[in-house]
Motif scaffolding. Structure first.
Motif, mmCIF file in Angstrom:
data_model
loop_
_atom_site.group_PDB
_atom_site.id
_atom_site.type_symbol
_atom_site.label_atom_id
_atom_site.label_comp_id
_atom_site.label_asym_id
_atom_site.label_seq_id
_atom_site.Cartn_x
_atom_site.Cartn_y
_atom_site.Cartn_z
ATOM 1 N N PHE A 1 67.377 -57.280 -0.309
ATOM 2 C CA PHE A 1 66.511 -56.104 -0.235
ATOM 3 C C PHE A 1 67.280 -54.814 -0.541
ATOM 4 C CE2 PHE A 1 64.296 -52.744 2.206
ATOM 5 C CZ PHE A 1 63.094 -52.783 1.520
ATOM 6 N N PHE A 2 68.586 -54.813 -0.269
ATOM 7 C CA PHE A 2 69.396 -53.618 -0.514
ATOM 8 C C PHE A 2 69.553 -53.310 -2.004
ATOM 9 C CE2 PHE A 2 71.074 -54.589 3.794
ATOM 10 C CZ PHE A 2 70.619 -53.432 4.391
ATOM 11 N N ILE A 3 69.254 -54.269 -2.854
ATOM 12 C CA ILE A 3 69.315 -54.029 -4.296
ATOM 13 C C ILE A 3 68.293 -52.968 -4.692
ATOM 14 C CG2 ILE A 3 68.869 -55.083 -6.550
ATOM 15 C CD1 ILE A 3 70.219 -57.579 -5.551
ATOM 16 N N VAL A 4 67.161 -52.938 -4.012
ATOM 17 C CA VAL A 4 66.130 -51.927 -4.300
ATOM 18 C C VAL A 4 66.691 -50.530 -4.060
ATOM 19 C CG1 VAL A 4 63.860 -51.051 -3.625
ATOM 20 C CG2 VAL A 4 64.269 -53.517 -3.747
ATOM 21 N N PHE A 5 67.385 -50.333 -2.950
ATOM 22 C CA PHE A 5 67.982 -49.028 -2.663
ATOM 23 C C PHE A 5 69.106 -48.713 -3.642
ATOM 24 C CE2 PHE A 5 66.343 -50.265 1.572
ATOM 25 C CZ PHE A 5 65.430 -49.233 1.703
ATOM 26 N N GLY A 6 69.871 -49.728 -4.021
ATOM 27 C CA GLY A 6 70.918 -49.528 -5.014
ATOM 28 C C GLY A 6 70.350 -49.115 -6.358
ATOM 29 N N LEU A 7 69.248 -49.731 -6.756
ATOM 30 C CA LEU A 7 68.593 -49.343 -8.011
ATOM 31 C C LEU A 7 68.055 -47.923 -7.949
ATOM 32 C CD1 LEU A 7 66.692 -52.616 -8.935
ATOM 33 C CD2 LEU A 7 68.653 -51.612 -10.114
ATOM 34 N N PHE A 8 67.560 -47.528 -6.785
ATOM 35 C CA PHE A 8 67.048 -46.175 -6.605
ATOM 36 C C PHE A 8 68.162 -45.150 -6.839
ATOM 37 C CE2 PHE A 8 66.474 -42.598 -3.623
ATOM 38 C CZ PHE A 8 65.347 -42.023 -4.192
ATOM 39 N N PHE A 9 69.310 -45.346 -6.199
ATOM 40 C CA PHE A 9 70.417 -44.411 -6.359
ATOM 41 C C PHE A 9 71.037 -44.497 -7.746
ATOM 42 C CE2 PHE A 9 70.248 -44.446 -1.716
ATOM 43 C CZ PHE A 9 70.256 -43.080 -1.491
ATOM 44 N N LEU A 10 71.050 -45.677 -8.348
ATOM 45 C CA LEU A 10 71.563 -45.812 -9.712
ATOM 46 C C LEU A 10 70.676 -45.064 -10.697
ATOM 47 C CD1 LEU A 10 73.687 -47.195 -11.525
ATOM 48 C CD2 LEU A 10 72.036 -49.042 -11.807
ATOM 49 N N PHE A 11 69.368 -45.177 -10.535
ATOM 50 C CA PHE A 11 68.424 -44.467 -11.393
ATOM 51 C C PHE A 11 68.602 -42.956 -11.260
ATOM 52 C CE2 PHE A 11 64.167 -42.738 -12.341
ATOM 53 C CZ PHE A 11 63.987 -43.266 -13.605
ATOM 54 N N GLN A 12 68.783 -42.483 -10.025
ATOM 55 C CA GLN A 12 69.005 -41.054 -9.808
ATOM 56 C C GLN A 12 70.312 -40.598 -10.442
ATOM 57 O OE1 GLN A 12 68.840 -40.230 -5.596
ATOM 58 N NE2 GLN A 12 66.777 -39.427 -5.826
ATOM 59 N N ALA A 13 71.342 -41.396 -10.343
ATOM 60 C CA ALA A 13 72.641 -41.008 -10.889
ATOM 61 C C ALA A 13 72.625 -40.979 -12.410
ATOM 62 C CB ALA A 13 73.726 -41.965 -10.400
ATOM 63 N N ILE A 14 72.034 -41.981 -13.018
ATOM 64 C CA ILE A 14 72.061 -42.063 -14.485
ATOM 65 C C ILE A 14 71.222 -40.972 -15.115
ATOM 66 C CG2 ILE A 14 71.322 -43.471 -16.441
ATOM 67 C CD1 ILE A 14 72.273 -45.903 -14.913
ATOM 68 N N PHE A 15 70.026 -40.727 -14.592
ATOM 69 C CA PHE A 15 69.122 -39.772 -15.213
ATOM 70 C C PHE A 15 69.146 -38.390 -14.566
ATOM 71 C CE2 PHE A 15 67.273 -43.913 -16.304
ATOM 72 C CZ PHE A 15 67.358 -43.803 -17.681
ATOM 73 N N ASN A 16 70.073 -38.166 -13.629
ATOM 74 C CA ASN A 16 70.265 -36.869 -12.979
ATOM 75 C C ASN A 16 68.966 -36.356 -12.355
ATOM 76 O OD1 ASN A 16 71.726 -34.711 -12.061
ATOM 77 N ND2 ASN A 16 71.602 -33.559 -13.959
ATOM 78 N N LEU A 17 68.330 -37.211 -11.575
ATOM 79 C CA LEU A 17 67.090 -36.850 -10.878
ATOM 80 C C LEU A 17 67.384 -36.601 -9.415
ATOM 81 C CD1 LEU A 17 64.741 -39.511 -12.442
ATOM 82 C CD2 LEU A 17 64.890 -37.112 -13.020
ATOM 83 N N GLY A 18 66.485 -35.950 -8.753
ATOM 84 C CA GLY A 18 66.660 -35.664 -7.341
ATOM 85 C C GLY A 18 67.244 -34.280 -7.138
#
Length: 67
Positions: A34-51
């Motif tokens: 289940f922690f992969i979902v949170f990892g994907l969330f932070f990875l998406f934010q890091a790559i696309f500079n969101l948040g």
């Protein structure tokens, strides 16, 4: 798209990327997938500079200009 991904890497983006990688490793080690979902969330934010970045989450107010 390349400009968004490869430019403006500040400390917040690096921290998000490191946290995403940490979550991926921990999900594999602990077998808690289940922690992969949170990892994907932070990875998406890091790559696309969101948040919220170093300038905060404020929305610019252009309604009232100082003219």
């Amino acid at each position: 798209m390349k400009e968004i991904i490869f430019s403006n890497w500040h400390i917040t983006r690096w921290v998000r990327l490191a946290f995403a990688l940490f979550l991926f490793v921990q999900s594999y080690v602990l077998r808690e997938w289940f922690f992969i979902v949170f990892g994907l969330f932070f990875l998406f934010q890091a790559i696309f500079n969101l948040g919220c970045g170093p300038s905060g989450c404020a929305v610019p107010n252009n309604k009232y200009s100082k003219k």
